[in-house]
Design a protein around this motif. Structure first.
Motif, PDB file in Angstrom:
ATOM      1  N   HIS A 149      64.999 -59.379 -68.939  1.00  0.00           N
ATOM      2  CA  HIS A 149      66.122 -59.779 -68.083  1.00  0.00           C
ATOM      3  C   HIS A 149      67.396 -59.774 -68.923  1.00  0.00           C
ATOM      4  N   LYS A 150      67.805 -58.608 -69.322  1.00  0.00           N
ATOM      5  CA  LYS A 150      68.899 -58.435 -70.288  1.00  0.00           C
ATOM      6  C   LYS A 150      70.245 -58.999 -69.834  1.00  0.00           C
ATOM      7  N   GLU A 151      70.455 -59.127 -68.552  1.00  0.00           N
ATOM      8  CA  GLU A 151      71.744 -59.597 -68.042  1.00  0.00           C
ATOM      9  C   GLU A 151      71.775 -61.103 -67.774  1.00  0.00           C
ATOM     10  N   ASN A 152      70.713 -61.804 -68.045  1.00  0.00           N
ATOM     11  CA  ASN A 152      70.672 -63.246 -67.773  1.00  0.00           C
ATOM     12  C   ASN A 152      71.489 -63.988 -68.828  1.00  0.00           C
ATOM     13  N   ILE A 153      72.626 -64.503 -68.403  1.00  0.00           N
ATOM     14  CA  ILE A 153      73.566 -65.126 -69.336  1.00  0.00           C
ATOM     15  C   ILE A 153      73.002 -66.417 -69.946  1.00  0.00           C
TER      16      ILE A 153
END
Length: 160
Positions: A149-153
């Motif tokens: 989940h590379k975009e999970n801040i």
């Protein structure tokens, strides 16, 4: 959260009975934490008890569902770490915990839950880092999740 409590609890009114019960348990658990942090220990206990009862009821009605495992795991970890001299108090209220079971439940919620999956992983990694004194395992878990989940801040923040 406290100021909008009625709005939060009303907002789950249109959901299915199954969703409503677990989300009310989640809301009560979060309210218990807020009250505890503000020093309202009796009120925190009341919300924690409501959370515990709702999640136990949900787990009996829908056995094996991962949605209840995060809260059950959290209760097991917390109650499994009550110091010996205070265990009588937890027993008096009908609570008992098991650290290993709690970790297993959190792992299951992190793998299979449709609701709050990442929250389960963050809680588990916090337990690994602080209570179990294993920051490398915690970081490995977070990095593994972040790779999916590379975009999970939030995962990025906790992995940094």
């Amino acid at each position: 959260m406290k100021d909008n409590w009625k709005d939060y609890t009303k907002s789950v009114g249109d959901l299915s009975v199954e969703e409503k019960e677990i989300l009310l348990a989640e809301l009560n658990g979060k309210r218990a934490i807020v009250e505890f942090l503000e020093g309202n220990y009796l009120l925190a206990t009341r919300f924690a008890r409501a959370c515990y009862n709702l999640v136990q009821s949900y787990d009996k009605a829908y056995p094996g569902r991962a949605e209840s495992k995060k809260l059950l795991g959290l209760f097991n970890v917390m109650l499994g770490n009550v110091p010996r001299r205070y265990q009588w108090l937890a027993t008096l209220f009908g609570y008992k915990g098991d650290l290993e079971l709690g970790i297993e439940q959190l792992e299951e919620a992190g793998k299979n839950s449709l609701l709050l999956k990442h929250e389960s992983i963050l809680i588990l990694s916090t337990i690994e880092r602080s209570m179990l004194d294993n920051p490398y395992l915690a970081l490995e878990r977070l990095q593994s999740e972040l790779s999916q989940h590379k975009e999970n801040i939030v995962l990025k923040y906790f992995t940094a």
